[in-house]
Scaffold this motif. Structure first.
Motif, mmCIF file in Angstrom:
data_model
loop_
_atom_site.group_PDB
_atom_site.id
_atom_site.type_symbol
_atom_site.label_atom_id
_atom_site.label_comp_id
_atom_site.label_asym_id
_atom_site.label_seq_id
_atom_site.Cartn_x
_atom_site.Cartn_y
_atom_site.Cartn_z
ATOM 1 N N CYS B 99 0.832 -1.205 0.000
ATOM 2 C CA CYS B 99 0.000 0.000 0.000
ATOM 3 C C CYS B 99 0.865 1.253 0.000
ATOM 4 O O CYS B 99 1.826 1.355 0.751
ATOM 5 C CB CYS B 99 -0.911 -0.001 1.215
ATOM 6 N N HIS B 101 0.106 4.078 1.008
ATOM 7 C CA HIS B 101 -0.103 4.970 2.143
ATOM 8 C C HIS B 101 1.017 4.740 3.138
ATOM 9 O O HIS B 101 2.004 5.449 3.137
ATOM 10 C CB HIS B 101 -1.494 4.736 2.754
ATOM 11 N N LEU B 102 0.902 3.692 3.948
ATOM 12 C CA LEU B 102 1.959 3.450 4.926
ATOM 13 C C LEU B 102 2.508 2.031 4.883
ATOM 14 O O LEU B 102 3.207 1.612 5.799
ATOM 15 C CB LEU B 102 1.466 3.802 6.327
ATOM 16 N N CYS B 120 -6.964 -2.078 1.185
ATOM 17 C CA CYS B 120 -5.987 -2.093 2.266
ATOM 18 C C CYS B 120 -6.719 -2.052 3.597
ATOM 19 O O CYS B 120 -7.477 -1.120 3.860
ATOM 20 C CB CYS B 120 -5.042 -0.898 2.145
ATOM 21 N N HIS B 123 -6.248 1.291 6.700
ATOM 22 C CA HIS B 123 -7.069 2.505 6.800
ATOM 23 C C HIS B 123 -8.054 2.567 5.653
ATOM 24 O O HIS B 123 -8.346 3.630 5.122
ATOM 25 C CB HIS B 123 -6.186 3.760 6.833
HETATM 26 S S1 FES Z 1 -1.536 1.685 4.896
HETATM 27 FE FE1 FES Z 1 -2.943 1.236 3.326
HETATM 28 S S2 FES Z 1 -4.525 2.659 3.692
HETATM 29 FE FE2 FES Z 1 -3.060 3.182 5.227
#
Ligand code: FES
Lengths: 142, 166
Positions: B99, B101-102, B120, B123
Motif C-alpha cells: 500500500c 499509504h503506509l 488495504c 485505513h
Molecule cells: S496503509 Fe494502506 S490505507 Fe493506510
C-alpha cells in the motif's frame, strides 16, 4: 513499523494512523521449561514478521520484551509510556498466562515446531498468523 | 542469481492475501528486529522464475510468490514476496501489494463492498485494478508495477518500477 530509526521517524508524523502497538512478550527462564520457552519465542518472532508485512502501516511492533518468573512490572511501565506517546491500542502478544491490566492481550498457542516437517510447520504457523490477524482486526473494530 | 521457486505450496490465507513467507528454518536472529538492513536487495537484477504458469493467469488478479536471496550487511536470507498478477488483453500485468499509504499489504477484493478493487485493511485504502489509488481514500499514489515475463511457460518477475498504467 519496527523499532528502528527509519520507522520511528515515520511514526512520529503518522501516529494518527499508526495507532496500535504490539509488544511481543516472552519468557527466558532457565528452568525445566527452557526448551519450551525457546520454541515459543521462535514462533512469536515468526508471527511478528508476518504481522509486520501485513499491517506495517498501522502497527508498531516493539522489540521483544523478555521476562523471568512471569514478572509483568516492566510491561506495566512500558504501557504507560506508550499511552503517553499517543498509541490508542496496546496489544501484548504472548504465550504467557499473565493477565496484564490496561491492555489487550493475544495469546499464542504452544506449537511443538521442532518435531514437524517443514510443510507441517508452515501450515501450523500460517494458521496461527491468521488467528492473530483476525484478533488484531477485531480490536480495531471494537 | 535467478532460481526456480521451490514447488512448495504456499498456503493461501482466506482472510487476506498473505503471500510472503520466510523459508522455514531461516529464523531471524533476535537482533534483526531492531536493525535496518544497510545494504539491501543486491541479489535481484535478473528475472526470477515463479512456479505459476502463464496460461493460468486470467483477468482476475492472483497472488504469485517469488523468492530471492537478500544480502544485507550481516545476513543472507531467502525472502519470499508476492505480486498481484492478471491478464489485460495480450499483456500480463504485475502489481506490488504494498500500500502506498503506509505500507500494509493490499488484497484483491478484500472488501465485500468493493469486489473489483484492491483493498488495504489498515485505513480502508482502495485501488482500481490497474493500481490507481481512489481519491478520498488514504493512499497517496498508485501501486507499483513489476516487470513480468515468461520462461518455459512460467511467469517470471523482474524489477519494480513506478506504475505506468494510470
Ligand atoms: S496503509 Fe494502506 S490505507 Fe493506510
Amino acid at each position: 513499523m519496527l523499532y528502528n530509526q527509519k520507522d520511528l521517524k515515520v511514526l512520529k508524523d503518522e501516529i494518527e494512523f499508526i495507532d496500535t502497538v504490539i509488544i511481543p512478550f516472552a519468557a527466558m527462564d532457565m528452568d525445566m521449561k527452557a526448551p519450551v520457552h525457546a520454541g515459543n519465542l521462535e514462533l512469536l518472532q515468526i508471527v511478528c514478521v508476518q504481522l509486520e508485512k501485513q499491517f506495517k502501516g498501522r502497527l508498531l511492533i516493539t522489540p521483544p520484551m523478555m521476562t523471568v518468573g512471569e514478572d509483568t512490572s516492566l510491561l506495566g511501565m512500558y504501557t504507560t509510556q506508550l499511552r503517553e506517546y499517543g498509541f490508542k491500542n496496546i496489544i501484548v502478544l504472548t504465550h504467557l498466562q499473565a493477565e496484564p491490566g490496561d491492555m489487550n492481550k493475544i495469546r499464542l498457542n504452544e506449537i511443538p515446531l521442532e518435531n514437524m516437517s517443514d510443510d507441517m510447520k508452515m501450515e501450523m504457523i500460517n494458521d496461527e498468523v491468521k488467528t492473530v490477524m483476525k484478533s488484531v482486526i477485531s480490536i480495531w473494530n471494537q | 542469481m535467478s532460481q526456480k521457486v521451490t514447488r512448495r505450496q504456499f498456503l493461501n490465507y482466506s482472510l487476506m492475501g498473505v503471500g510472503s513467507f520466510m523459508a522455514a528454518g531461516a529464523i531471524l536472529p533476535m537482533g534483526r528486529f531492531a536493525l535496518d538492513p544497510l545494504f539491501q536487495g543486491e541479489a535481484q537484477g535478473s528475472m526470477i522464475t515463479t512456479s505459476v504458469k502463464a496460461e493460468e493467469i486470467t483477468e482476475e488478479p492472483v497472488k504469485v510468490d517469488f523468492s530471492y536471496e537478500q544480502q544485507d550487511a550481516w545476513y543472507k536470507s531467502e525472502v519470499t514476496d508476492f505480486v498481484w498478477v492478471y491478464r489485460d488483453g495480450d499483456q500480463i500485468i504485475a502489481l506490488s501489494p504494498i500500500c502506498k499509504h503506509l505500507g500494509c499489504t493490499v488484497t484483491w477484493a478484500g472488501d465485500d463492498a468493493n469486489p473489483n478493487k484492491f483493498f488495504c485493511p489498515c485505513h480502508n485504502g482502495l485501488y482500481e485494478k490497474n493500481g490507481k489509488n481512489i481519491p478520498g481514500t488514504p493512499p497517496r499514489g498508485p501501486l507499483d508495477q513489476y516487470e513480468v515475463g515468461e520462461s518455459d511457460g512460467f511467469i517470471t518477475i523482474g524489477e519494480m518500477f513506478e506504475n505506468e498504467l494510470v
